[in-house]
Design an enzyme around this catalytic site. Structure first.
Site, mmCIF file in Angstrom:
data_model
loop_
_atom_site.group_PDB
_atom_site.id
_atom_site.type_symbol
_atom_site.label_atom_id
_atom_site.label_comp_id
_atom_site.label_asym_id
_atom_site.label_seq_id
_atom_site.Cartn_x
_atom_site.Cartn_y
_atom_site.Cartn_z
ATOM 1 N N LYS A 115 32.907 43.427 39.797
ATOM 2 C CA LYS A 115 32.900 42.293 38.869
ATOM 3 C C LYS A 115 31.482 41.755 38.688
ATOM 4 C CE LYS A 115 35.843 40.216 41.485
ATOM 5 N NZ LYS A 115 36.843 39.307 42.090
ATOM 6 N N THR A 159 34.873 27.478 37.575
ATOM 7 C CA THR A 159 35.351 28.854 37.697
ATOM 8 C C THR A 159 36.040 29.099 39.049
ATOM 9 O OG1 THR A 159 33.152 29.519 38.492
ATOM 10 C CG2 THR A 159 33.601 29.764 36.128
ATOM 11 N N GLY A 204 38.665 30.074 41.518
ATOM 12 C CA GLY A 204 39.872 30.893 41.464
ATOM 13 C C GLY A 204 39.832 32.029 40.473
ATOM 14 N N THR A 205 38.654 32.360 39.941
ATOM 15 C CA THR A 205 38.581 33.442 38.955
ATOM 16 C C THR A 205 38.958 34.792 39.563
ATOM 17 O OG1 THR A 205 36.205 33.586 39.387
ATOM 18 C CG2 THR A 205 36.891 32.331 37.450
ATOM 19 N N GLY A 206 38.506 35.064 40.790
ATOM 20 C CA GLY A 206 38.833 36.339 41.416
ATOM 21 C C GLY A 206 40.313 36.493 41.689
ATOM 22 N N CYS A 207 40.940 35.420 42.133
ATOM 23 C CA CYS A 207 42.386 35.427 42.376
ATOM 24 C C CYS A 207 43.144 35.682 41.080
ATOM 25 C CB CYS A 207 42.833 34.095 42.963
ATOM 26 S SG CYS A 207 41.981 33.588 44.460
#
Length: 265
Positions: free
Chosen positions: A173, A204, A206-209
């Site tokens: 990412k 941003t 929690g974007t990975g979750c």
């Protein structure tokens, strides 16, 4: 109805972890289930405490899910220590779990370590090989590869190295790139660059979750890996672009986005 299981930690403010995963599952029209690995005291400004669930209880939670409502896909997030990682890997292998998407959570955006220093090797050796896809950000990919990643060439090299460890695919990412938010999907054969503009939004959390959960939803629905990643990235970008503004730190996303599939920069 398709079913997706999240194995992850909690966030009492709903911005990350289990709470965000379940919101994402709802947005994609799947039935969401959750196994809690760590109870976290956190909010938009940082992480203030963590209490892991015993590996035995994590294992029993997984048993309860697979013995009753076998998931069509599994998203794995924060696992905390080697014992929990070993238990999760053992159970997923025993149940022949499919469509496993791993977000290798190692550190919070505020700089708090979320994975024991002695657990990274266990994560790579025991869980990576079971996964359909691993989704590290640049910092996590650098930790796995033991070298800095700052540009597209570095990302391609890291993708090759990580695929060598997994046998599956990797999504490196690029949210921490300076000039864009391009991601790189490598399935061991072909590199797929997924471009996205950098949106001027500091919120941003929690974007990975969100991204990994959305990918798992696509796989559960039978969408190809490339298609699942593309749809998930479009969804995530729309969630960020909504520009929800809550909390005193890096705020959460809005997960209920009308007509997100038609979103464009």
């Amino acid at each position: 109805m398709k079913t997706v299981l999240s194995i992850a930690g909690t966030d009492p403010t709903g911005g990350a972890g289990i709470q965000t995963d379940l919101k994402t599952f709802e947005a994609f029209g799947v039935y969401g289930m959750a196994v809690i690995t760590v109870v976290c005291a956190q909010n938009t400004t940082g992480v203030f405490g963590m209490q892991p669930v015993s590996a035995e209880l994590v294992g029993k939670q997984i048993d309860c899910v697979f013995d009753d409502i076998c998931p069509d896909a599994v998203k794995v997030g924060m696992l905390y220590d080697a014992e929990i990682i070993h238990t999760v890997a053992e159970r997923l292998k025993a149940y022949h779990a499919k469509n496993i998407v791993l977000d290798p959570v190692m550190m919070s955006s505020s700089g708090t370590a979320l994975l024991h220093h002695d657990a990274a090797k266990v994560l790579q050796e025991e869980l990576f090989p079971l996964c359909t896809l691993v989704t590290p950000n640049l910092h996590e990919a650098a930790a796995v590869c033991s070298h800095n990643i700052t540009n597209r060439e570095d990302m391609e090299q890291a993708a090759r190295e990580i695929v060598g460890k997994t046998g599956g695919a990797v999504l490196v990412k690029g949210g921490h790139l300076t000039d864009c938010a391009d991601d790189l999907l490598f399935d061991g054969t072909e590199m797929h660059w997924l471009p996205a503009p950098r949106i001027d939004n500091p919120n941003t959390h929690g974007t990975g979750c969100t991204l990994s959960s959305a990918i798992a939803c696509g796989l559960a629905h039978g969408v190809s890996l490339v298609g699942s990643v593309k749809r998930a990235k479009r969804y995530l970008t729309a969630c960020i672009d909504f520009r929800l503004d809550l909390g005193h730190g890096s705020g959460p996303l809005q997960h209920r986005i009308a007509d997100w599939e038609n979103w464009h920069a």
